[in-house]
Write an enzyme that holds these catalytic residues in place. Sequence first.
Site, PDB file in Angstrom:
ATOM      1  N   LYS A  77      38.397  49.074  47.195  1.00  0.00           N
ATOM      2  CA  LYS A  77      37.372  48.600  46.204  1.00  0.00           C
ATOM      3  C   LYS A  77      36.267  48.026  46.469  1.00  0.00           C
ATOM      4  CE  LYS A  77      37.604  46.850  41.201  1.00  0.00           C
ATOM      5  NZ  LYS A  77      38.534  46.117  40.329  1.00  0.00           N
ATOM      6  N   SER A 158      38.965  48.483  35.676  1.00  0.00           N
ATOM      7  CA  SER A 158      37.506  48.622  36.450  1.00  0.00           C
ATOM      8  C   SER A 158      37.816  49.433  37.783  1.00  0.00           C
ATOM      9  CB  SER A 158      36.909  47.249  36.634  1.00  0.00           C
ATOM     10  OG  SER A 158      37.929  46.575  37.504  1.00  0.00           O
ATOM     11  N   SER A 182      42.720  45.862  35.206  1.00  0.00           N
ATOM     12  CA  SER A 182      42.066  46.701  35.944  1.00  0.00           C
ATOM     13  C   SER A 182      42.795  47.576  37.285  1.00  0.00           C
ATOM     14  CB  SER A 182      40.605  46.118  36.495  1.00  0.00           C
ATOM     15  OG  SER A 182      39.735  46.047  35.660  1.00  0.00           O
TER      16      SER A 182
HETATM   17  N1  GLN Z   1      38.966  45.675  31.100  1.00  0.00           N
HETATM   18  C1  GLN Z   1      38.918  44.042  31.206  1.00  0.00           C
HETATM   19  C2  GLN Z   1      37.326  43.669  31.193  1.00  0.00           C
HETATM   20  O1  GLN Z   1      36.762  44.417  30.775  1.00  0.00           O
HETATM   21  C3  GLN Z   1      39.799  44.045  32.208  1.00  0.00           C
HETATM   22  C4  GLN Z   1      38.962  44.265  33.858  1.00  0.00           C
HETATM   23  C5  GLN Z   1      39.472  43.908  34.818  1.00  0.00           C
HETATM   24  O2  GLN Z   1      40.739  43.913  34.983  1.00  0.00           O
HETATM   25  N2  GLN Z   1      38.585  43.687  35.882  1.00  0.00           N
HETATM   26  O3  GLN Z   1      37.189  42.595  31.423  1.00  0.00           O
END
Ligand code: GLN
Length: 492
Positions: A77, A158, A182
């Site tokens: 990532k 994400s 995410s």
């Molecule tokens: N969807 C969540 C957010 O937008 C979690 C994102 C994540 O885990 N990085 O914050």
Amino acid sequence: MLTDLTIAQAKAGLEAKQFSALELTEAHLHGIDTLNPRLNAFLTVTAEAAREQAKAADAAIGRGDIRALTGIPLAIKDLFCTQGVRTTAASRILDSFVPPYESTVTANLLADGAVFVGKTNLDEFAMGSSNMTSAFGPVENPWKRRQDQNAILVPGGSSGGSAAAVAARLAMGATGTDTGGSIRQPASFCGLVGVKPSYGRCSRWGVVAFASSLDHPGPFARTVEDSAILLGSMASHDPKDSTSADRPVPDYRAACRRGVAGLRIGIPREYRVDGMSAEIEALWQQGIDWLRAAGAEIVDVSLPHTKYGLATYYIVAPAEASSNLARYDGVRYGLRRDGAELSDMYGNTRAAGFGTEVQRRILIGTYVLSAGYYDAYYLRAQKVRALILRDFTEAFAQVDALLTPTAPSAAFAQGEKMDDPVQMYLNDLFTVGANLAGVPASSVPAGLDSNGLPLGLQIVGRPFDEETVFAVSAEIERAAGFSALPAIRAGV
Ligand code: GLN
């Protein structure tokens, strides 16, 4: 097809010299060449470095020096700093940032012999659930709706690029980070196993910070055993991260074979939310039946503060983000937009460098931390967070693990849920609790919806008891026998 092997199978094949690490890497690079222009899963492909690493792996295998991941092609990532390789966090503000250091997690993987094929796309600074907030364009989910092959689905977020890359067989596994879901939500959307370990299990050093008390590095893979191999390598005690846990890393691979006989599995009643789709409900019941048939005892438990989880998360996460992102001021990293005064330069740089969602989070975070509102929002959220942690502690006095759905829906199409940020935040309903409490949790592909799209079940464990999470995950995997394949994948 070499790209269809699991990590465990590839390790055996490399050791038996059925194929070389270079052949294995070339097969994946070929897949990337063919499919990445469409999927946009990788922001940077490191083909030459990967070939060198693969050659080094072949030499090591020749010497009999075989480590946990020798010769295994992985995707990283683009939130993990990689020495000498551009690291963007999918943001314009970092689009020219080349870190002079390697994150601890990626250094651990390299020390175990892994080959990195490239850096994967994500929501900007990991803020999102669809990969739509990336400054470098969306990622296409390799899965297709049976009835509507034209719809382009999101891979979740994400860590959407990592999930799409592993699902499409462009890498055998990948790293992700999970701040509110995410890793688990994209794993569910792409038919993969995703593991968010306990807070402190994997070092955050060298991982671009979003919300420091919630960020958890973890793996994606196509099987539970592969995810156990990856986590075993990623996890370590790291003096460079003061929240890193000084605990031995157990044999996660062995834990996958423990079975669930005699385990007590809790079903949190507050997760049966209104309007839950019948398919998700049925899958959850199926999971309960599988575990009971394998000898587990099913126990009804209560996590009474679940309903405050999202509100708490969407105060704490933006608060920490607003603080962490203060460092992008045009002076030290990446982008700079000049201005008449120093403060103009800061403002111009941040306005040009940050996308809408990141700006929204900084505004919310700054607001909830401001003098007049700190007590009403941030402090209160911290108190509720303590109650949420207590809910988990009390539940784990009665049970060894929890079983829930991972996400309230299967993958949705690009464009859906985009005009309403609150709709988007609801994706994280079932996942944020484990981040707020710091407990380990996985997502395991357990079935398909009526459109032929994967759905995951979530397994949550006691702090630092990833082994039980792996044991239960492996049982779900065995019972589900999930064998469906995404429409778009290498070699098709
Ligand atoms: N969807 C969540 C957010 O937008 C979690 C994102 C994540 O885990 N990085 O914050």
